[in-house]
Design an enzyme around this catalytic site. Structure first.
Site, PDB file in Angstrom:
ATOM      1  N   HIS A 110     -53.349 -12.770 -15.523  1.00 46.85           N
ATOM      2  CA  HIS A 110     -53.448 -11.480 -15.607  1.00 46.85           C
ATOM      3  C   HIS A 110     -54.226 -10.966 -14.537  1.00 46.85           C
ATOM      4  O   HIS A 110     -55.490 -11.138 -14.750  1.00 46.85           O
ATOM      5  CB  HIS A 110     -53.754 -10.967 -17.078  1.00 46.85           C
ATOM      6  N   HIS A 117     -54.890  -7.470 -11.179  1.00 49.44           N
ATOM      7  CA  HIS A 117     -54.486  -6.491 -10.403  1.00 49.44           C
ATOM      8  C   HIS A 117     -54.767  -6.530  -8.972  1.00 49.44           C
ATOM      9  O   HIS A 117     -55.957  -6.013  -8.665  1.00 49.44           O
ATOM     10  CB  HIS A 117     -54.950  -5.118 -11.191  1.00 49.44           C
ATOM     11  N   GLN A 132     -48.027   1.985 -13.918  1.00 48.89           N
ATOM     12  CA  GLN A 132     -49.543   2.200 -14.324  1.00 48.89           C
ATOM     13  C   GLN A 132     -49.427   3.645 -15.121  1.00 48.89           C
ATOM     14  O   GLN A 132     -50.192   3.727 -16.157  1.00 48.89           O
ATOM     15  CB  GLN A 132     -50.322   2.225 -13.639  1.00 48.89           C
ATOM     16  N   HIS A 155     -48.761  -4.614 -20.624  1.00 43.63           N
ATOM     17  CA  HIS A 155     -49.932  -4.153 -21.123  1.00 43.63           C
ATOM     18  C   HIS A 155     -49.580  -3.624 -22.523  1.00 43.63           C
ATOM     19  O   HIS A 155     -49.010  -2.759 -22.450  1.00 43.63           O
ATOM     20  CB  HIS A 155     -50.619  -2.987 -20.213  1.00 43.63           C
ATOM     21  N   GLU A 170     -53.711  -2.055 -25.382  1.00 39.85           N
ATOM     22  CA  GLU A 170     -54.971  -1.956 -25.082  1.00 39.85           C
ATOM     23  C   GLU A 170     -55.699  -0.920 -25.420  1.00 39.85           C
ATOM     24  O   GLU A 170     -55.990   0.232 -24.569  1.00 39.85           O
ATOM     25  CB  GLU A 170     -54.807  -2.085 -23.440  1.00 39.85           C
ATOM     26  N   ASP A 220     -58.168 -10.064 -14.784  1.00 37.15           N
ATOM     27  CA  ASP A 220     -57.817  -8.847 -14.836  1.00 37.15           C
ATOM     28  C   ASP A 220     -58.258  -8.061 -13.564  1.00 37.15           C
ATOM     29  O   ASP A 220     -57.482  -7.387 -12.839  1.00 37.15           O
ATOM     30  CB  ASP A 220     -58.418  -8.048 -16.280  1.00 37.15           C
ATOM     31  N   TRP A 257     -62.029  -0.546 -12.776  1.00 35.15           N
ATOM     32  CA  TRP A 257     -62.273  -0.728 -13.886  1.00 35.15           C
ATOM     33  C   TRP A 257     -63.586  -1.622 -14.310  1.00 35.15           C
ATOM     34  O   TRP A 257     -64.054  -1.582 -15.365  1.00 35.15           O
ATOM     35  CB  TRP A 257     -60.886  -1.335 -14.528  1.00 35.15           C
TER      36      TRP A 257
END
Length: 428
Positions: free
Chosen positions: A56, A58, A151, A209, A212, A308, A314
């Site tokens: 996982h 991005h 997203q 996702h 979360e 991630d 983030w």
């Protein structure tokens, strides 16, 4: 044989094993291999493991820290807002440059397979174009798998459905979703149904996702498991994050876990990010934020860990080191037993490979000769020390090499000023 690695330790505990490689595949894995190799490497009892797998990530956002500004609150929602501010200024060249730099970091760390979500809510689909180009470039040495990720919400964003279909038509392999970011619980459930039906129709995998949040009433993993059964997608669906499970009532979870297991839904925890973003509304007691990893494993669910984020809106840290992820995971989940540590190592290797459905993965004759020689005596020590990667091999060819780290332990109060040096075969 082309290459033989002698005197290796394997993750399953076997020691003094020789690994023979020929034609890019493992030809033999056994003690005292009688063959000779064109090249031979002495592992000196150190750990040889299958390559790390990040289930996982991005990659479209990676290494964008500070663009257009830093995440002041440290929350998931501000991170999403920041990414929305950055999207209008994205260029394919910049996206490719950052992603390629990350891939170089990954390979040096023995990370040879990554599943990356790519935001498809920008109508230009720049990130999709960029990561498809990166996928083409890195194919000889790194497996990159892409997830069409809405997203901004499949239903919340007016063009997300059309963009997601376009991304799949362009070559993105996995159907993504974010049901907890839809405007209502009902919309989230509707998005799951639509996406699972789409995946079943196209014969694709699903990675959403899911839940979360810190909301104990978020129920999207329940819907995802039920839709997996209804659409016949068992074994091809993944629920990522699942952090609401850390707040759920134990009785409800006792019903939920068997459903997830029955549906064959994989679970991915992202320890570094989950404990950073979750619990932000808590004072004290403050929730840990990560999903119930030991309980999921005990229920028979395949659990993997993901990195991630690395230096993005983030998460401002990270280095493509999956041992760092496993290290944090075992602490947060309190998996400090020998069995627990072994599970955490599996979560960034074999379990993650199962999520991606990687073929020819693992230390077994006939499989592709991908492996990592670690400067550690076993998996426990590898996680404890976040061990140096001495060699990284892909199809039997060396992609990366690091010199041994030397370390001395000084005992300043010793009357003899004794110096102890770690020896090869134990730690260094």
């Amino acid at each position: 044989m082309d290459l033989i690695i002698r005197h290796a330790t394997l993750p399953d505990g076997r020691r003094d094993v020789d690994i023979g490689i020929e034609g890019g595949r493992f030809a033999a894995i056994q003690p005292g291999l009688p063959a000779t190799g064109v090249e031979e490497i002495d592992a000196h009892g150190r750990l040889v493991a299958p390559p790390f797998v990040d289930a996982h990530f991005h990659m479209d956002a990676t290494l964008s820290l500070g663009l257009p500004r830093l995440n002041a609150s440290g929350t998931l929602l501000e991170g999403i807002a920041l990414w929305g501010e950055l999207k209008p200024d994205l260029t394919i060249d910049a996206l490719v440059k950052r992603a390629m730099a990350y891939c170089d970091m990954a390979v040096a760390q023995g990370l040879l397979a990554i599943r990356s979500h790519v935001d498809i809510c920008d109508d230009r689909l720049l990130a999709t174009q960029a990561l498809l180009e990166v996928k083409r470039r890195v194919a000889p040495y790194l497996h990159l798998e892409l997830v069409a990720f809405p997203q901004d919400g499949l239903l919340r964003s007016k063009t997300a459905k059309a963009n997601l279909l376009r991304a799949l038509d362009m070559g993105v392999e996995v159907v993504g979703g974010i049901p907890h970011f839809e405007r209502t619980m009902a919309d989230g459930a509707e998005s799951i149904r639509w996406l699972c039906e789409l995946a079943a129709e196209r014969g694709l995998r699903v990675d959403m996702h899911c839940d979360e949040s810190d909301d104990p009433w978020s129920r999207h993993i329940e819907t995802l498991a039920a839709e997996t059964l209804r659409t016949g997608l068992q074994g091809r669906v993944t629920g990522s994050h699942l952090t609401s499970m850390h707040s759920m009532d134990n009785y409800y979870v006792s019903k939920l876990l068997p459903l997830i297991a029955e549906a064959g839904v994989h679970a991915i925890a992202n320890p570094l990010i989950n404990i950073t973003l979750q619990g932000r509304h808590d004072t004290y007691p403050k929730r840990r934020g990560m999903t119930r990893v030991p309980e999921l494993l005990a229920a028979g669910v395949n659990v993997a860990f993901g990195h991630d984020c690395v230096m993005d809106p983030w998460y401002g840290m990270g280095s493509a080191d999956m041992l760092d992820v496993a290290h944090m995971g075992l602490h947060v989940a309190q998996m400090t037993s020998a069995a627990g540590v072994a599970h955490c190592f599996d979560a960034v290797t074999t379990n993650a490979a199962r999520v991606l459905g990687l073929e020819g993965y693992g230390l077994a004759p006939g499989n592709r000769a991908d492996c990592v020689l670690l400067q550690a005596g076993d998996a426990y020590e590898a996680i404890r020390l976040k061990a140096n990667r001495l060699l990284v091999l892909r199809e039997g060819k060396i992609l990366a090499r690091s010199p041994e780290r030397r370390s001395e332990l000084f005992l300043p109060e010793s009357p003899s000023n004794l110096t102890l040096e770690f020896r090869p075969g134990s730690l260094y």
